[in-house]
Design an enzyme around this catalytic site. Structure first.
Site, short mmCIF file in Angstrom:
data_model
loop_
_atom_site.label_atom_id
_atom_site.label_comp_id
_atom_site.label_asym_id
_atom_site.label_seq_id
_atom_site.Cartn_x
_atom_site.Cartn_y
_atom_site.Cartn_z
N HIS A 84 -1.81 -24.17 1.30
CA HIS A 84 -2.17 -24.08 2.73
C HIS A 84 -2.52 -22.62 3.07
O HIS A 84 -1.79 -21.95 3.80
CB HIS A 84 -0.99 -24.57 3.56
N GLU A 142 -7.84 -24.70 2.27
CA GLU A 142 -6.64 -25.26 1.65
C GLU A 142 -7.01 -26.24 0.53
O GLU A 142 -7.13 -27.45 0.77
CB GLU A 142 -5.80 -25.99 2.71
#
Length: 321
Positions: free
Chosen positions: A185, A295
């Site tokens: 992330h 991500e």
């Protein structure tokens, strides 16, 4: 009688000690620095990378100034690790009782050690690999009760000049199969989101969470940003089935090149003004201007691991500015 030799051999020079990467672990925070000046910081809480600087001292990641760094909640910024579920877990799935994005990002990991590779002809080690581990044995009983599978994770962070490589290895150590998502992330630091574009997603199908999670096809070769963006792309692969690079540009210049291995999906997220305003651990409030989440992961479908099997996926982030 001593005789002076005209062609006396020169004394053998003593080998200078080679500059080595410096690695320090203090208070559950690991800092590593290369002789080139490149550096990385990893918190054992979540094995979260919170800083990556290139040799010119430029920070490559965005970290909220209000991020909790005391282990009380997942760290806002850097590279939180998502495992074994991405987003809110589906109620009917085995991960259904877990928190959003799973437990990897809010568990304490173990530092397994470092290794460095000396390139041929180089005077100094030009990279350092840092390994972190998390297994079902480390989890709190309440987490085990919600997801009772035996697993082992090894997360490798490799720092080299101008590059950072993140790699996750997942092993099923139990006698039951399990399914998982995995994702990096990553909050990349940008100067101005209005002047930032992403290429490498053209012709990709994507799920747009801002439009009722409907599926669309990306038509733009340079994706720009004019509002809140939350999309999960599955980019097409090259002729040899390899993933094509995703490139972030600022003011038309390449700033990051992202190469993926065994990670078919790429989430692109910026919360823009209103979303960020409502996030208590996101500061400064105009910070939405200065980050872009790219991500890489495997999240559009579940990856199933049979008993004893293993999976591995990774990303190489290259800084160009």
């Amino acid at each position: 009688m001593s005789v002076d030799r005209k062609n006396k051999p020169a004394p053998i020079p003593s080998s200078p000690s080679l500059a080595q990467p410096i690695v320090d672990l203090t208070d559950n925070v690991l800092n590593a620095r290369l002789p080139s000046g490149d550096s990385v910081t990893v918190h054992l809480y979540g094995a979260t990378v919170t800083s990556w600087k290139t040799s010119n001292g430029k920070e490559q990641l965005f970290l909220s100034s209000a991020a909790a760094l005391d282990g009380s909640k997942p760290i806002r910024g850097g590279i939180p690790l998502v495992f074994p579920v991405f987003g809110p877990p589906p109620a009917t799935h085995a991960t259904g009782k877990l928190p959003q994005h799973g437990f990897a990002r809010n568990s304490f990991w173990e530092f397994l050690g470092k290794s460095s590779s000396e390139s041929l002809g180089r005077k100094a080690d030009d990279s350092v690999k840092l390994d972190f581990g998390l297994s079902s044995d480390f989890l709190a009983d309440e987490v085990k009760a919600k997801w009772p599978y035996a697993f082992g994770l090894v997360y490798s962070v490799t720092l080299s000049k101008g590059k950072l490589e993140t790699q996750l290895h997942v092993q099923n150590k139990g006698d039951q199969p399990f399914e998982f998502h995995a994702l990096f992330h990553t909050y990349l630091a940008v100067k101005d989101i209005h002047k930032t574009t992403v290429s490498g997603l053209e012709s990709a199908s994507y799920v747009d969470k801002m439009r009722s999670a409907q599926t669309f096809t990306e038509e733009s070769s340079n994706l720009g940003f004019t509002g809140e963006t939350d999309r999960v792309y599955t980019p097409p692969t090259g002729k040899d089935k390899s993933a094509l690079p995703v490139v972030v540009k600022e003011d038309g210049q390449e700033s990051f090149v992202v190469n993926r291995d065994a990670l078919p999906d790429v989430t692109v997220w910026n919360g823009w003004v209103d979303k960020i305003k409502g996030m208590g651990d996101f500061e400064p409030k105009d910070g939405w201007l200065r980050y872009l989440c790219i991500e890489p992961g495997t999240v559009n479908s579940w990856t199933k691991l049979e008993a004893g099997d293993a999976w591995q996926g990774g990303v190489t982030w290259e800084s160009k500015l």
